[in-house]
Write an enzyme that holds these catalytic residues in place. Structure first.
Site, PDB file in Angstrom:
ATOM      1  N   CYS A   1      81.470  34.020 -74.880  1.00 37.24           N
ATOM      2  CA  CYS A   1      81.293  33.118 -76.010  1.00 37.24           C
ATOM      3  C   CYS A   1      80.992  31.743 -75.434  1.00 37.24           C
ATOM      4  CB  CYS A   1      82.588  33.078 -76.812  1.00 37.24           C
ATOM      5  SG  CYS A   1      82.527  31.962 -78.220  1.00 37.24           S
TER       6      CYS A   1
ATOM      7  N   TYR B   1      87.365  25.662 -82.854  1.00 36.80           N
ATOM      8  CA  TYR B   1      86.676  25.280 -84.104  1.00 36.80           C
ATOM      9  C   TYR B   1      86.944  26.281 -85.234  1.00 36.80           C
ATOM     10  CZ  TYR B   1      82.494  25.218 -87.118  1.00 36.80           C
ATOM     11  OH  TYR B   1      81.648  25.209 -88.190  1.00 36.80           O
TER      12      TYR B   1
ATOM     13  N   ARG C   1      73.844  39.663 -92.404  1.00 34.90           N
ATOM     14  CA  ARG C   1      74.780  38.517 -92.309  1.00 34.90           C
ATOM     15  C   ARG C   1      74.839  37.776 -93.654  1.00 34.90           C
ATOM     16  NH1 ARG C   1      74.122  33.567 -87.874  1.00 34.90           N
ATOM     17  NH2 ARG C   1      75.630  32.131 -88.768  1.00 34.90           N
TER      18      ARG C   1
ATOM     19  N   HIS D   1      87.214  33.356 -80.794  1.00 32.84           N
ATOM     20  CA  HIS D   1      87.214  32.570 -82.036  1.00 32.84           C
ATOM     21  C   HIS D   1      88.613  32.431 -82.633  1.00 32.84           C
ATOM     22  CE1 HIS D   1      82.589  32.892 -82.895  1.00 32.84           C
ATOM     23  NE2 HIS D   1      82.884  32.376 -81.713  1.00 32.84           N
TER      24      HIS D   1
ATOM     25  N   ASN E   1      78.264  39.383 -81.738  1.00 30.26           N
ATOM     26  CA  ASN E   1      79.422  39.126 -82.597  1.00 30.26           C
ATOM     27  C   ASN E   1      79.810  40.331 -83.436  1.00 30.26           C
ATOM     28  OD1 ASN E   1      80.267  36.503 -82.029  1.00 30.26           O
ATOM     29  ND2 ASN E   1      78.545  35.631 -83.183  1.00 30.26           N
TER      30      ASN E   1
HETATM   31  C1  G6P Z   1      78.784  29.582 -82.042  1.00 34.32           C
HETATM   32  C2  G6P Z   1      79.656  30.783 -81.831  1.00 34.32           C
HETATM   33  C3  G6P Z   1      78.834  32.038 -81.752  1.00 34.32           C
HETATM   34  C4  G6P Z   1      77.962  32.131 -82.982  1.00 34.32           C
HETATM   35  C5  G6P Z   1      77.132  30.885 -83.176  1.00 34.32           C
HETATM   36  C6  G6P Z   1      76.482  30.931 -84.536  1.00 34.32           C
HETATM   37  O1  G6P Z   1      78.026  29.367 -80.934  1.00 34.32           O
HETATM   38  O2  G6P Z   1      80.451  30.675 -80.704  1.00 34.32           O
HETATM   39  O3  G6P Z   1      79.658  33.155 -81.686  1.00 34.32           O
HETATM   40  O4  G6P Z   1      77.099  33.242 -82.833  1.00 34.32           O
HETATM   41  O5  G6P Z   1      77.939  29.733 -83.142  1.00 34.32           O
HETATM   42  O6  G6P Z   1      75.334  30.163 -84.518  1.00 34.32           O
HETATM   43  P1  G6P Z   1      74.257  30.329 -85.686  1.00 34.32           P
HETATM   44  O7  G6P Z   1      73.180  29.378 -85.327  1.00 34.32           O
HETATM   45  O8  G6P Z   1      73.824  31.775 -85.694  1.00 34.32           O
HETATM   46  O9  G6P Z   1      74.989  29.984 -86.947  1.00 34.32           O
END
Ligand code: G6P
Length: 427
Positions: free
Chosen positions: A165, A247, A90, A195, A144
């Protein structure tokens, strides 16, 4: 009843299990199997889960395995929350985005694209194994980019799947908090992709309360979009469209300011999450801890377990209830193919999710939705066939990717970086 959590070593597992244990009287899961290649994290999560079980007096056992087949065999539900290449991949996506001056975010744009290419083969491996060892099970996908992965399973497996989600349920919770509603009475006319979605109407106990909810969301927009210029652009879009905007639409409606915010940070979100996770796993090892810690709220997954177990409960008890999920379109959103994944209200019952027929999206939102859907479908094709041309076409189509020449260069670089997870495809 057996439930498998694939990616059970995730720092989200205690959140998920907390939600399950709270509803165990309605969802009779007797064994949870945590599967992950990371044995250390598995053991930490399993020991913590057993403490949660003792603390609550829940009749459920916890098992760990590094073998997919052992976790999936005869499971009734498999929840996938995997991260292929772990957080390092990531972060590499985010940094590649910074290098090319584009959004490298986890799910949107370049980051989501790279993540999909790495992940689709693994998600399909899980689905295909389920066809053999748990053919009647449901695959509930949180991994994801959730919409793209769900579409891959819809198109390339016989396993029944639902993508999930936390954003839709988060909208219901926030609207309820702002207006003092009972969340169970709130319904949304919600349309889009994962998203990339809009809420055209909010209803409370059958009454249209859209205007009141939008005003409250605008008043509290700081909670959603921290940075002022981005927030103002989102407020403008919400007012002009008369719809609440996911968002993640900030990356399309306020691309320059959202990018600037990413560029000005000293750490990428992946790097921040690494630190949060280190602190979380230190906490999870504390033998006196038997409830999920406050620090979990530093991850983005609020209401994650509520979404998961609302869904499981409704399938298990054939509720025929209405929930927003990612599922096969089947004609529900006019002008979109039947076999693509859309994020809409669906009826949830013993056979899974059935998308509810939608009003056609207006051109003001349909254009972007069509564009991103075409990108998503090309990405699925690219990942399944290991097809460079389809991958290039997907990139060329995406509004957040660079120019045609740079797309070629970027694709080469992206495939080279991700070669360890692509297993010979694309080369
Ligand atoms: C939100 C989104 C998820 C994503 C997450 C990221 O909940 O809907 O799809 O995985 O944010 O969170 P993080 O703590 O990994 O940045």
């Amino acid at each position: 009843m057996k439930l498998a959590i694939i990616g059970g070593g995730s720092s989200y597992s205690p959140e998920l299990l907390d939600g399950l244990f709270a509803r165990i009287d309605q969802i009779p899961v007797s064994e949870v199997w945590l599967m992950d290649p990371d044995e250390k994290r598995l053991e930490i999560n399993a020991a913590f889960a057993r403490r949660m079980i003792r603390h609550r007096g829940v009749p459920c056992s916890i098992h760990v395995t590094t073998r997919l087949e052992e976790a999936l065999k005869e499971a009734r539900y498999a929840i996938t929350q995997i991260r292929v290449g772990q957080m390092a991949a990531r972060i590499a996506d985010e940094k590649l985005g910074l290098k090319y001056g584009i959004v490298g975010q986890e799910t949107t744009g370049l980051g989501g694209f790279a993540c999909a290419l790495r992940t689709i083969p693994r998600i399909l491996e899980i689905a295909h194994l389920m066809e053999e060892v748990a053919p009647d099970a449901f695959l509930i996908n949180f991994t994801n980019p959730a919409g793209i992965n769900t579409e891959a399973v819809i198109k390339h497996s016989k396993i029944r799947t639902v993508g999930l989600c936390n954003v839709p349920i988060g909208m219901i919770m926030d609207a309820s908090k702002h207006l003092n509603y009972d969340p169970a009475g709130v319904t949304m006319d919600y349309v889009g992709l994962n998203h990339l979605s809009w809420v055209r109407h909010f209803y409370y106990k059958g009454e249209d309360v859209t205007d009141a909810v939008l005003e409250k969301f605008i008043e509290h927009a700081r909670l959603e979009w921290e940075e002022e210029d981005t927030r103002n652009n989102m407020i403008e879009a919400i007012r002009r469209l008369g719809m609440f905007c996911n968002y993640y639409l900030q990356y399309y409606y306020s691309t320059d300011t959202a990018l600037r915010t990413i560029q000005h940070k000293t750490k990428t979100r992946g790097e921040e999450v690494l630190e949060v996770e280190n602190a979380l796993f230190a906490k999870y090892q504390d033998e006196s801890l038997s409830e999920k810690p406050e620090e979990l709220s530093k991850r983005g997954g609020a209401h994650y377990s509520t979404a998961a177990f609302h869904l499981v409960e409704a399938i298990e008890n054939n509720r025929q209830s209405r929930q927003v999920v990612c599922c096969r379109n089947n004609g529900a959103v006019p002008t979109f193919d039947d076999d693509v994944a859309v994020e809409v209200s669906a009826i949830i019952g013993k056979d899974g999710a059935k998308a509810i027929q939608q009003q056609a999206p207006a051109p003001s939102i349909r254009g972007l939705m069509q564009l991103v859907k075409a990108y998503e479908s090309l990405t699925v094709e690219a990942a399944v066939k290991g097809d460079r041309d389809a991958a290039y076409e997907a990139m060329l189509l995406h509004p957040l990717m660079p120019n045609a020449g740079l797309c070629t260069k970027l694709l080469d670089e992206l495939l080279e970086i991700n070669a360890p997870w692509l297993q010979g495809t694309f080369f």
